[in-house]
Design a protein around this motif. Structure first.
Motif, short mmCIF file in Angstrom:
data_model
loop_
_atom_site.label_atom_id
_atom_site.label_comp_id
_atom_site.label_asym_id
_atom_site.label_seq_id
_atom_site.Cartn_x
_atom_site.Cartn_y
_atom_site.Cartn_z
N ALA A 278 0.82 -1.22 0.00
CA ALA A 278 0.00 0.00 0.00
C ALA A 278 0.85 1.26 0.00
CB ALA A 278 -0.93 0.00 1.21
N HIS A 279 2.11 1.12 0.42
CA HIS A 279 2.97 2.31 0.48
C HIS A 279 3.61 2.62 -0.87
CE1 HIS A 279 6.51 -0.26 0.39
NE2 HIS A 279 6.02 -0.98 1.39
N GLY A 280 4.33 3.75 -0.91
CA GLY A 280 5.01 4.16 -2.13
C GLY A 280 6.46 3.70 -2.16
N SER A 281 7.27 4.37 -2.97
CA SER A 281 8.63 3.90 -3.24
C SER A 281 9.64 4.36 -2.18
CB SER A 281 9.09 4.39 -4.61
OG SER A 281 9.12 5.81 -4.60
N ALA A 282 9.19 5.16 -1.21
CA ALA A 282 10.02 5.62 -0.09
C ALA A 282 11.42 6.04 -0.54
CB ALA A 282 10.10 4.53 0.99
N PRO A 283 11.53 7.02 -1.44
CA PRO A 283 12.85 7.41 -1.95
C PRO A 283 13.79 7.89 -0.86
CG PRO A 283 11.12 8.91 -2.75
CD PRO A 283 10.43 7.79 -2.07
N ASP A 284 13.22 8.38 0.26
CA ASP A 284 14.07 8.88 1.36
C ASP A 284 14.93 7.78 1.99
OD1 ASP A 284 11.55 7.90 2.18
OD2 ASP A 284 11.59 9.01 4.07
N ILE A 285 14.51 6.51 1.89
CA ILE A 285 15.31 5.44 2.50
C ILE A 285 15.79 4.41 1.46
CG2 ILE A 285 14.30 5.62 4.82
CD1 ILE A 285 12.53 3.16 4.02
N ALA A 291 14.35 -0.52 4.42
CA ALA A 291 12.91 -0.68 4.15
C ALA A 291 12.34 -1.89 4.87
CB ALA A 291 12.68 -0.82 2.66
N ASN A 292 11.12 -1.73 5.32
CA ASN A 292 10.38 -2.84 5.90
C ASN A 292 9.76 -3.64 4.75
OD1 ASN A 292 8.69 -4.54 7.29
ND2 ASN A 292 7.89 -2.96 8.65
N PRO A 293 10.11 -4.91 4.60
CA PRO A 293 9.56 -5.68 3.47
C PRO A 293 8.20 -6.31 3.78
CG PRO A 293 11.20 -7.00 4.60
CD PRO A 293 11.13 -5.69 5.35
P1 ATP Z 1 2.96 7.22 -3.04
O1 ATP Z 1 2.27 8.49 -3.37
O2 ATP Z 1 3.75 6.61 -4.17
O3 ATP Z 1 2.08 6.22 -2.32
P2 ATP Z 1 3.92 8.49 -0.71
O4 ATP Z 1 4.19 9.89 -1.04
O5 ATP Z 1 2.60 8.14 -0.06
O6 ATP Z 1 4.11 7.59 -1.99
P3 ATP Z 1 5.74 6.69 0.59
O7 ATP Z 1 6.76 6.38 -0.44
O8 ATP Z 1 4.70 5.66 0.85
O9 ATP Z 1 5.09 8.09 0.24
O10 ATP Z 1 6.49 7.06 1.95
C1 ATP Z 1 5.85 7.72 3.02
C2 ATP Z 1 6.74 7.58 4.26
O11 ATP Z 1 6.65 6.22 4.73
C3 ATP Z 1 8.21 7.84 3.97
O12 ATP Z 1 8.80 8.48 5.07
C4 ATP Z 1 8.80 6.45 3.79
O13 ATP Z 1 10.16 6.35 4.14
C5 ATP Z 1 7.93 5.61 4.73
N1 ATP Z 1 7.81 4.24 4.21
C6 ATP Z 1 7.06 3.85 3.16
N2 ATP Z 1 7.20 2.54 2.94
C7 ATP Z 1 8.07 2.09 3.87
C8 ATP Z 1 8.63 0.81 4.14
N3 ATP Z 1 8.33 -0.28 3.43
N4 ATP Z 1 9.49 0.70 5.17
C9 ATP Z 1 9.82 1.77 5.91
N5 ATP Z 1 9.31 3.00 5.70
C10 ATP Z 1 8.45 3.16 4.69
#
Ligand code: ATP
Length: 360
Positions: A278-285, A291-293
């Protein structure tokens, strides 16, 4: 089903943390398949995302769409389409393209807290059933074009669509799911303002619900729903809502259940299914092994359950159950990545799950 049935599953790694969490899921599933025996998976790697722009000139290459047409199911890593160069950035993003192309109308997004973790709302165990093909995400609503208009530099208009057939089929998914769970459905809408559109959504859901007399139904406005979830996410069972509300609410419920990094999802039609965290690509990490898999692993578990039901191979469901139990045991024993307050890396968490397959 013969001993050596081989299931071909597509593999699209995507961007950001995708090349970390997708291989982690594959590694665990391969190990679980070996433990269970009697079934086999062949992974079909396909180009998608930023690298595909360089190699194939498109984030979702035609070659990938053609190959997926011949497969029942695939794993999709997250994509960082906001970082694509133009014109790719302005085009429908890869997951939107795949959902639209294959009419993957149901986006099932569970939020379940783990024992051993410290979630915001302990005991959360709900599922968001999100309509995936229309609603207020304008780019899903047109045959051509994006459903957004800019008549002048200072005016922007987006189109939202709700149709009876689309609501009927997503409502049916929600009520069928509730019948297998705690038999409660909550409809989320905004019918006090978006009277015609989300009003139609609410009313058609209630109509479909009449076919399920055992299921209790309530409904909330989207804004009130966020309050109720923060206070008592553990009091809900199945939530059904339109596309954009479902996207936003599921980030919230994922985090309330422990972390966005544990929130899985399955996109499906009656013929095809796509596992996608459900989450995005988390470019910050990305690229840091942080990353949590879990979200990707549990999305893959949902895919295997779906594929087991579709193909009649009970071994796939056994693999799914084993992987889910091993993940739960790993967290219960205190192995967690940073987002859940632990110190494990993506790779060490993956290895810890594999080690626990034998006693899960
Ligand atoms: P999108 O619009 O593509 O869904 P987003 O803008 O909602 O992306 P995410 O990429 O989901 O953003 O990240 C949101 C926050 O959650 C970030 O700080 C990211 O590091 C954290 N995060 C997302 N997925 C993970 C993960 N698998 N493990 C650890 N942290 C995560």
């Amino acid at each position: 089903m013969s001993e050596n049935t081989t299931h071909r599953i597509g593999l699209l790694e995507g961007d950001g943390i995708g090349p970390e969490i997708v291989p982690a899921s594959v590694k665990i599933i391969d190990a679980a398949v070996k433990t269970v025996g009697g079934t086999a998976i062949e992974w079909v790697e396909l180009p998608l995302g930023r690298t595909a722009i360089d190699t194939h000139g498109a984030a979702t290459p035609q070659e990938t769409l053609d190959a997926l047409a011949g497969l029942d199911s695939w794993l999709l890593g997250p994509h960082d389409s906001a970082a694509y160069p133009e014109p790719h950035k302005s085009q429908l993003n890869p997951s939107g393209t795949l959902r639209k192309h294959f009419d993957l109308f149901a986006n099932i997004r569970p939020a379940k807290s783990f024992q051993g973790s410290e979630p915001v709302v302990p005991g959360t165990d709900l599922v968001i059933v999100r309509e995936n093909t229309q609603g207020f995400y304008a780019d899903r609503n047109t045959y051509a074009g994006t459903g957004e208009y800019m008549p002048s530099p200072d005016v922007a208009i987006a189109m939202g669509i709700i149709t009876r057939p689309a609501v009927e089929r997503i409502a049916k998914e929600a009520f069928e799911l509730a019948m297998r769970r705690d038999k409660r459905v909550t409809i989320v809408h905004k019918a006090n303002v978006l009277r015609l559109t989300t009003g139609l959504f609410r009313d058609v859901c209630r109509e479909v619900g009449q076919n399920y007399p055992e299921v209790s139904i309530d409904d909330f406005h989207i804004d009130a729903m966020t309050v109720h979830l923060v206070r008592r996410a553990n009091a809900f069972d199945v939530l059904v809502t339109e596309n954009m509300f479902g996207d936003i609410l599921s980030d919230l419920t994922g985090e309330l259940a422990g972390s966005l990094g544990i929130a899985p999802s399955l996109n499906s039609s009656h013929e095809k299914a796509m596992a996608q965290a459900a989450h995005g690509s988390a470019p910050d990490i990305a690229g840091q092994d942080k990353a949590n898999p879990i979200a990707m692993i549990l999305s893959s578990v949902m895919l295997l359950e779906w594929l087991s039901a579709r193909t009649g191979d009970p071994k796939l469901a056994e693999v799914a159950t084993l992987v889910e139990r091993a993940v739960e045991l790993t967290v219960k024993e205190g192995v967690m990545t940073g987002d859940m307050g632990g110190r494990a890396t993506c790779s060490s968490f993956t290895d810890a799950v594999i080690e626990r397959l034998a006693r899960a």
